[in-house]
Design a protein around this motif. Sequence first.
Motif, PDB file in Angstrom:
ATOM      1  N   PRO A   1       0.821  -1.205   0.000  1.00 41.43           N
ATOM      2  CA  PRO A   1       0.000   0.000   0.000  1.00 41.43           C
ATOM      3  C   PRO A   1       0.863   1.267   0.000  1.00 41.43           C
ATOM      4  CG  PRO A   1       0.014  -1.005   2.180  1.00 41.43           C
ATOM      5  CD  PRO A   1       0.700  -1.969   1.255  1.00 41.43           C
ATOM      6  N   LYS A   2       0.307   2.350  -0.548  1.00 43.95           N
ATOM      7  CA  LYS A   2       1.008   3.626  -0.544  1.00 43.95           C
ATOM      8  C   LYS A   2       1.120   4.155   0.888  1.00 43.95           C
ATOM      9  CE  LYS A   2      -0.242   5.248  -5.181  1.00 43.95           C
ATOM     10  NZ  LYS A   2      -0.840   6.368  -5.961  1.00 43.95           N
ATOM     11  N   ASP A   3       2.237   4.795   1.166  1.00 47.30           N
ATOM     12  CA  ASP A   3       2.449   5.395   2.481  1.00 47.30           C
ATOM     13  C   ASP A   3       3.339   6.624   2.287  1.00 47.30           C
ATOM     14  OD1 ASP A   3       3.092   6.126   5.085  1.00 47.30           O
ATOM     15  OD2 ASP A   3       3.219   4.058   5.806  1.00 47.30           O
ATOM     16  N   GLY A   4       2.698   7.762   2.026  1.00 51.94           N
ATOM     17  CA  GLY A   4       3.443   8.978   1.755  1.00 51.94           C
ATOM     18  C   GLY A   4       4.264   9.445   2.938  1.00 51.94           C
ATOM     19  N   LYS A   5       3.739   9.267   4.143  1.00 45.46           N
ATOM     20  CA  LYS A   5       4.469   9.701   5.334  1.00 45.46           C
ATOM     21  C   LYS A   5       5.766   8.929   5.477  1.00 45.46           C
ATOM     22  CE  LYS A   5       3.884  10.388  10.329  1.00 45.46           C
ATOM     23  NZ  LYS A   5       2.948  10.245  11.483  1.00 45.46           N
ATOM     24  N   GLU A   6       5.712   7.608   5.265  1.00 47.39           N
ATOM     25  CA  GLU A   6       6.929   6.799   5.350  1.00 47.39           C
ATOM     26  C   GLU A   6       7.877   7.131   4.199  1.00 47.39           C
ATOM     27  OE1 GLU A   6       9.466   3.705   6.952  1.00 47.39           O
ATOM     28  OE2 GLU A   6       8.044   5.198   7.679  1.00 47.39           O
ATOM     29  N   ALA A   7       7.325   7.419   3.022  1.00 43.89           N
ATOM     30  CA  ALA A   7       8.163   7.807   1.890  1.00 43.89           C
ATOM     31  C   ALA A   7       8.953   9.073   2.210  1.00 43.89           C
ATOM     32  CB  ALA A   7       7.302   8.025   0.651  1.00 43.89           C
ATOM     33  N   ALA A   8       8.283  10.058   2.821  1.00 47.16           N
ATOM     34  CA  ALA A   8       8.966  11.302   3.178  1.00 47.16           C
ATOM     35  C   ALA A   8      10.011  11.063   4.261  1.00 47.16           C
ATOM     36  CB  ALA A   8       7.946  12.340   3.635  1.00 47.16           C
TER      37      ALA A   8
ATOM     38  N   ASP B   1       5.910  20.609  -3.895  1.00 46.58           N
ATOM     39  CA  ASP B   1       4.539  20.232  -4.241  1.00 46.58           C
ATOM     40  C   ASP B   1       3.619  20.134  -3.031  1.00 46.58           C
ATOM     41  OD1 ASP B   1       5.372  20.069  -6.857  1.00 46.58           O
ATOM     42  OD2 ASP B   1       5.625  17.895  -6.842  1.00 46.58           O
ATOM     43  N   GLY B   2       4.197  20.116  -1.824  1.00 41.71           N
ATOM     44  CA  GLY B   2       3.369  19.914  -0.642  1.00 41.71           C
ATOM     45  C   GLY B   2       2.818  18.508  -0.555  1.00 41.71           C
TER      46      GLY B   2
ATOM     47  N   ARG C   1       4.036  22.224   2.391  1.00 45.61           N
ATOM     48  CA  ARG C   1       4.759  22.927   1.337  1.00 45.61           C
ATOM     49  C   ARG C   1       5.749  23.908   1.959  1.00 45.61           C
ATOM     50  NH1 ARG C   1       0.850  24.053  -1.637  1.00 45.61           N
ATOM     51  NH2 ARG C   1       1.298  22.721  -3.435  1.00 45.61           N
ATOM     52  N   ASP C   2       6.999  23.832   1.527  1.00 45.57           N
ATOM     53  CA  ASP C   2       8.033  24.687   2.118  1.00 45.57           C
ATOM     54  C   ASP C   2       9.158  24.867   1.100  1.00 45.57           C
ATOM     55  OD1 ASP C   2      10.010  25.930   3.614  1.00 45.57           O
ATOM     56  OD2 ASP C   2       9.404  24.927   5.466  1.00 45.57           O
ATOM     57  N   PRO C   3       9.036  25.828   0.175  1.00 43.41           N
ATOM     58  CA  PRO C   3      10.073  26.010  -0.852  1.00 43.41           C
ATOM     59  C   PRO C   3      11.415  26.420  -0.282  1.00 43.41           C
ATOM     60  CG  PRO C   3       8.461  27.794  -0.931  1.00 43.41           C
ATOM     61  CD  PRO C   3       7.904  26.756  -0.017  1.00 43.41           C
ATOM     62  N   GLU C   4      11.424  27.053   0.906  1.00 42.04           N
ATOM     63  CA  GLU C   4      12.704  27.415   1.502  1.00 42.04           C
ATOM     64  C   GLU C   4      13.517  26.174   1.856  1.00 42.04           C
ATOM     65  OE1 GLU C   4       9.826  28.680   2.418  1.00 42.04           O
ATOM     66  OE2 GLU C   4       9.939  30.860   2.221  1.00 42.04           O
TER      67      GLU C   4
ATOM     68  N   ASP D   1       8.693  22.742 -13.663  1.00 46.45           N
ATOM     69  CA  ASP D   1       8.281  21.434 -14.180  1.00 46.45           C
ATOM     70  C   ASP D   1       6.896  21.034 -13.695  1.00 46.45           C
ATOM     71  OD1 ASP D   1      10.678  21.274 -15.418  1.00 46.45           O
ATOM     72  OD2 ASP D   1      11.608  19.955 -13.928  1.00 46.45           O
ATOM     73  N   GLY D   2       6.503  21.502 -12.522  1.00 49.12           N
ATOM     74  CA  GLY D   2       5.275  21.018 -11.911  1.00 49.12           C
ATOM     75  C   GLY D   2       4.086  21.925 -12.152  1.00 49.12           C
ATOM     76  N   GLU D   3       3.016  21.595 -11.510  1.00 51.67           N
ATOM     77  CA  GLU D   3       1.798  22.379 -11.579  1.00 51.67           C
ATOM     78  C   GLU D   3       1.466  22.858 -10.177  1.00 51.67           C
ATOM     79  OE1 GLU D   3      -1.160  19.881 -13.253  1.00 51.67           O
ATOM     80  OE2 GLU D   3      -0.193  19.738 -15.214  1.00 51.67           O
ATOM     81  N   GLY D   4       0.585  23.837 -10.082  1.00 54.50           N
ATOM     82  CA  GLY D   4       0.193  24.308  -8.763  1.00 54.50           C
ATOM     83  C   GLY D   4       0.382  25.800  -8.633  1.00 54.50           C
TER      84      GLY D   4
END
Length: 229
Positions: A125-132, A156-157, A162-165, A182-185
């Motif tokens: 299963p996907k797990d974005g928190k673990e990926a980060a 991308d947040g 989201r934190d570009p700094e 490259d991205g959108e948003g």
Amino acid sequence: PRCGEAPAADDATAVARCRARADDGAEDAIYVLGATLLYGLRGRRLRPETGLKLLRKLIEAGEEDGAEPSYFIGAANYAVAQARRQKFVTWPDKVAPLLRRAAACGLARAVHELGIMYEAGDEGPKDGKEAARLAALAADAGLRDAKRTLARMYVDGEHVPRDPEKAARLIGLERTADLWRDGEGPKAPGFLFSAPRPDGEAQASRPIAKDEYSPAEMDAFFGPEGAIT
């Protein structure tokens, strides 16, 4: 391949040296010989199944009770994971268990690739928190690909606020700007495309002409770590 302190005069000598040291149980020689036979030498595929057997010895040694993790055990797991992913050898496990064992031995690239699998939901299963979390661990170890992955998440947040700094501190202002292009948003903040001069003249700005900024230049723009001016 290279086994021992000094490079061998030719490939045949290096392989013979590796065989002798591998027979004596030297982990580095087992890995070098196994990886060479698995992936080939100078563009020629040699004997991948023989190489796999050698790397399996290291993998199985790492699975024994009380076994100490080592770089070469981790590297063997990582090499087999790549071969398994490329489907030129047969291996009973999926890729993720091999990467986990490699990561446990301290291989930052395995940590990063495991995180990518969590983000994509590959083999589970996907797990974005673990990926980060894994991307941050590999980035802290200095892996450039992990820094770019984590910077993308900050831009991308995704999985993190989201934190570009923070993204800019990871990979530099120009590369962060490229991620926004490259991205959108939402529109990228202007500081990603021009930066104040280091002498502090507030009205002056200059185009960004290089990929990486020194810590001093970063601090001159952002302020000390954690404080944005």
